[in-house]
Design an enzyme around this catalytic site. Structure first.
Site, PDB file in Angstrom:
ATOM      1  N   LEU A 139       0.881  -1.191   0.000  1.00  0.00           N
ATOM      2  CA  LEU A 139       0.000   0.000   0.000  1.00  0.00           C
ATOM      3  C   LEU A 139       0.905   1.223   0.000  1.00  0.00           C
ATOM      4  O   LEU A 139       1.708   1.401   0.933  1.00  0.00           O
ATOM      5  CB  LEU A 139      -0.913   0.011   1.209  1.00  0.00           C
ATOM      6  CG  LEU A 139      -1.686   1.320   1.455  1.00  0.00           C
ATOM      7  CD1 LEU A 139      -2.527   1.716   0.251  1.00  0.00           C
ATOM      8  CD2 LEU A 139      -2.554   1.186   2.704  1.00  0.00           C
ATOM      9  N   LEU A 389       6.212 -10.418   3.087  1.00  0.00           N
ATOM     10  CA  LEU A 389       7.331  -9.751   2.405  1.00  0.00           C
ATOM     11  C   LEU A 389       7.276  -8.235   2.620  1.00  0.00           C
ATOM     12  O   LEU A 389       6.210  -7.677   2.803  1.00  0.00           O
ATOM     13  CB  LEU A 389       7.261 -10.079   0.913  1.00  0.00           C
ATOM     14  CG  LEU A 389       7.293 -11.584   0.611  1.00  0.00           C
ATOM     15  CD1 LEU A 389       7.042 -11.816  -0.861  1.00  0.00           C
ATOM     16  CD2 LEU A 389       8.609 -12.183   1.069  1.00  0.00           C
TER      17      LEU A 389
END
Ligand SMILES: COc1cccc(CC(=N)NC(=O)c2cccnc2OC2CCNCC2)c1
Length: 389
Positions: A139, A389
């Site tokens: 994001l 990740l």
């Protein structure tokens, strides 16, 4: 209204923490697909949604550049994650991925990419339940568009597209506290190149320590110690899958990896993910496994260095070789590959080696979250078997 948006979402709410009348599991039932909003959420006028085809070099470059200049920085704004293009292609195309979950926002006139959010499908076990989830990540809103409330729209849009694939749960991490962490992890750093780390301000020279004493303190042998320690290869996938599935079964939350997942997530890929195993020289049995992923950081405003080469501990399994020795071998390999620092969260059994192997505690926390899935009691980090990740 600190959590104005999150108080509208099916996530554990702070006011509900400790209310043991609420059962573990989904917070809201699935919606009939016909009732899922068919069209994208509204964006401010100048902007439009774009589904990002990460296979296209041009699109992948645009995503890479947006993240390089605008993604997560450390608390002191000295470093910024610098995911490589090859890493992004790996992270976003696991078995069963959906292109529609790679979502961008661009300026209608210039076509400039100004925001990004992604999901990838994952089977995650919570206690004894296997739950199909989206792992939401990356994001990012351009620095010049912050505080326009774009992030809530990005989150609602990726949620809508996940719902269209009949998936109703998600997992994500953040360095900030939101309603409500399923677990909170401490991160640890092991210096491999202490001189550079001190030069760039990542580490400080210890009290009553000289630079040469510090270099000596973190020095590692030139070669690994474990007989049978070698890189993982394609033919090892079945054995590594068995080893990893068995090991992860002890944790309350963990990925439910099958051979396809192991082949994608754990086969070595240069400058993306490294994985090693111990094959017994006598019996040729695979007894141990270890892995790390490569996520460099841009160094902001240093005249001599532009990039920090960072390895992140991924999945490690020890059944015969002591975990301490296995991880020391991983540090030796990482040093030889010119990494500056090796990072580890205190998940799984990582806390048992971080102190012994001269890791220092990081100055932040990483919070893990589930969307639309209540876990009454937050997990200890050692009960968590999931690395994102
Ligand atoms: C050293 O450069 C940095 C650049 C940006 C942020 C941070 C601090 C930080 N927030 N670190 C972590 O979140 C972190 C620390 C140890 C292990 N994994 C981590 O994050 C992973 C997993 C979540 N997505 C980002 C990478 C450090």
């Amino acid at each position: 209204n600190r959590h104005k948006f999150w108080e509208t979402q099916p996530v554990g709410q702070f006011k509900d923490v400790g209310d043991s009348s609420l059962p573990d599991g989904p917070i809201e039932p699935p919606t009939p697909l016909s009732e899922v909003k068919q069209e994208p959420y509204n964006l401010p006028n100048l902007y439009e949604w774009i589904t990002c085809d990460i296979n296209s070099d041009e699109v992948c470059t645009d995503v890479y550049n947006l993240l390089t200049d605008n993604y997560v920085e450390d608390d002191e704004n000295m470093f910024r994650f610098n995911y490589s293009k090859e890493f992004l292609r790996w992270a976003l195309r696991p078995p069963g991925y959906f292109k529609s979950w790679h979502i961008g926002v661009r300026v209608k006139s210039s076509k400039k990419l100004v925001a990004f959010i992604t999901g990838v499908p994952a089977r995650i076990r919570v206690h004894d339940e296997i739950v199909l989830m989206a792992e939401v990540n990356f994001l990012c809103v351009h620095k010049k568009l912050r505080s326009k409330r774009l992030a809530p729209v990005m989150i609602k849009e990726v949620t809508r597209r996940v719902h269209l694939e009949n998936i109703w749960q998600a997992a994500y991490t953040a360095g900030v506290v939101l309603p409500t962490p399923m677990s909170t992890c401490q991160y640890w750093h092991r210096s491999l190149n202490p001189k550079k780390l001190i030069d760039v301000g990542f580490s400080k020279l210890g009290a009553r320590m000289t630079m040469s004493r510090t270099i000596k303190l973190f020095k590692l042998p030139d070669s690994t110690a474990t007989p049978g320690f070698r890189k993982m290869e394609l033919h090892d996938v079945p054995a590594v899958t068995r080893l990893l599935r068995n090991y992860l079964s002890q944790f309350i939350v963990a990925p439910d990896f099958d051979e396809n997942d192991v082949e994608h997530w754990l086969l070595p890929k240069e400058d993306v993910v490294d994985s090693f195993l111990v094959e017994s020289p006598e019996t040729h049995e695979i007894t141990d496994f270890c892995s790390f992923y490569t996520l460099p950081s841009s160094i902001l405003g240093n005249p001599n260095h532009s990039t920090l080469k960072v390895a992140y501990s991924y999945y490690n399994v020890s059944t015969k070789t002591p975990l301490l020795q296995l991880m020391n071998d991983v540090l030796i390999v990482a040093k030889k590959k010119d990494f500056d620092v090796f990072n580890a969260l205190d998940v799984m059994q990582n806390e048992t080696f971080v102190k012994e192997l001269k890791f220092g505690p990081g100055d932040g926390k990483l919070h893990y979250y589930l969307y639309n899935y209540r876990i009454k009691h937050a997990l200890r980090s050692s009960e968590l078997g999931l690395v994102l990740l």
